[in-house]
Write a protein that holds these residues in place. Structure first.
Motif, PDB file in Angstrom:
ATOM      1  N   LEU A   3      -8.034  27.367 -28.832  1.00  0.00           N
ATOM      2  CA  LEU A   3      -7.280  27.771 -27.624  1.00  0.00           C
ATOM      3  C   LEU A   3      -6.369  27.448 -27.330  1.00  0.00           C
ATOM      4  O   LEU A   3      -4.575  27.756 -26.751  1.00  0.00           O
ATOM      5  N   ARG A   4      -6.153  26.043 -26.890  1.00  0.00           N
ATOM      6  CA  ARG A   4      -5.031  25.344 -26.950  1.00  0.00           C
ATOM      7  C   ARG A   4      -3.975  25.471 -27.827  1.00  0.00           C
ATOM      8  O   ARG A   4      -2.812  25.344 -27.235  1.00  0.00           O
ATOM      9  N   ALA A   5      -4.659  25.785 -29.156  1.00  0.00           N
ATOM     10  CA  ALA A   5      -3.321  25.883 -30.208  1.00  0.00           C
ATOM     11  C   ALA A   5      -2.847  27.253 -29.991  1.00  0.00           C
ATOM     12  O   ALA A   5      -1.473  27.310 -30.688  1.00  0.00           O
ATOM     13  N   GLY A   6      -3.935  27.775 -29.787  1.00  0.00           N
ATOM     14  CA  GLY A   6      -2.550  29.002 -29.173  1.00  0.00           C
ATOM     15  C   GLY A   6      -1.782  29.268 -28.041  1.00  0.00           C
ATOM     16  O   GLY A   6      -1.173  30.537 -27.717  1.00  0.00           O
ATOM     17  N   LEU A   7      -2.467  28.363 -27.190  1.00  0.00           N
ATOM     18  CA  LEU A   7      -2.111  29.127 -25.701  1.00  0.00           C
ATOM     19  C   LEU A   7      -1.618  27.631 -25.181  1.00  0.00           C
ATOM     20  O   LEU A   7      -1.537  27.095 -24.166  1.00  0.00           O
ATOM     21  N   GLY A   8      -0.636  27.433 -25.314  1.00  0.00           N
ATOM     22  CA  GLY A   8       0.145  26.415 -25.868  1.00  0.00           C
ATOM     23  C   GLY A   8       0.702  26.027 -23.810  1.00  0.00           C
ATOM     24  O   GLY A   8       1.045  24.781 -23.302  1.00  0.00           O
ATOM     25  N   ARG A   9       1.373  26.809 -23.882  1.00  0.00           N
ATOM     26  CA  ARG A   9       1.970  27.138 -21.913  1.00  0.00           C
ATOM     27  C   ARG A   9       0.559  26.549 -20.947  1.00  0.00           C
ATOM     28  O   ARG A   9       0.705  25.727 -20.188  1.00  0.00           O
ATOM     29  N   TYR A  10      -1.065  26.662 -21.628  1.00  0.00           N
ATOM     30  CA  TYR A  10      -1.936  26.348 -20.589  1.00  0.00           C
ATOM     31  C   TYR A  10      -2.645  24.917 -20.920  1.00  0.00           C
ATOM     32  O   TYR A  10      -3.522  25.096 -20.309  1.00  0.00           O
TER      33      TYR A  10
END
Length: 223
Positions: A215-222
């Motif tokens: 998730l962190r890899a794909g949702l950098g904004r959050y």
């Protein structure tokens, strides 16, 4: 869910403190639901009518439907308190903590306390409830509505926390809620198949950490 309106049956009821009236409504709400779930577990969801539930709970059908909009809601109200749990986790996170970090910690904490919503609970009542839920197509279909509302609430919280477009936030929320659902179902299936809780717990922590890394890899904004 909107609570039912109070019937003006007695002066004592109308003069009772609002807190007492609310508690009485909540008790009746829970009594009806627990009666229904017990019948569904005993006989099967499809084999129990709403009229049978009302009779067992000693209420009329119109009264039952003032508390629960549908037969499925007699079971799924247990998820109502969790609808905005992810959103509340983001909104109440400590200063300096990202949304994903807060959600990651929250899910791990749920695993540690064997919260049934994480699937990591081997109490017979919890296992029976999950068998009822996942084994009844109409309940699974209805559950999607709860998940949809969870996504909407989380999307709003993510935008408030980190900005972004409505679509970006909704896509992120959908991925996060899906990860929680898949992790919980995987844990439940392992527990239901007889795997010991401590063993599943260790694997669940690893799976959760790996899922949030994705998730962190794909949702950098959050992140």
């Amino acid at each position: 869910m909107t609570p039912p309106t109070e019937s003006p049956a007695s002066t004592r009821t109308s003069e009772a403190p609002p807190g007492l009236r609310a508690r009485k409504k909540q008790r009746r709400f829970e009594e009806i639901s627990e009666t229904a779930i017990a019948l569904f577990l005993e006989k099967g969801f499809e084999k129990v009518s709403v009229a049978e539930v009302a009779a067992a709970a000693e209420v009329s059908k119109p009264t039952l439907f003032r508390y629960f909009a549908s037969k499925e809601d007699l079971v799924l109200h247990r998820f109502a308190d969790h609808e905005d749990e992810a959103a509340r986790t983001v909104a109440s996170r400590p200063t300096g903590l990202t949304a994903l970090d807060a959600l990651h910690r929250h899910f791990l904490a749920g695993l540690d306390r064997h919260d049934p919503v994480t699937g990591l609970n081997d109490a017979e009542g919890v296992l029976a409830f999950h068998r009822l839920l996942y084994g009844t197509p109409s309940l699974v279909a209805r559950l999607h509505g709860y998940q949809n509302r969870s996504e909407q609430a989380l999307a709003t919280a993510l935008r408030d926390a980190h900005g972004g477009t409505p679509l970006e936030a909704r896509l992120a929320a959908a991925q996060i809620i899906a990860v929680h659902r898949v992790l919980a179902e995987h844990n439940w299936h392992r527990i239901a198949s007889g795997d010991p809780v401590p063993h599943v717990h260790r694997a669940a922590i690893t799976a959760t950490n790996e899922a949030y890394a994705c998730l962190r890899a794909g949702l950098g904004r959050y992140a």
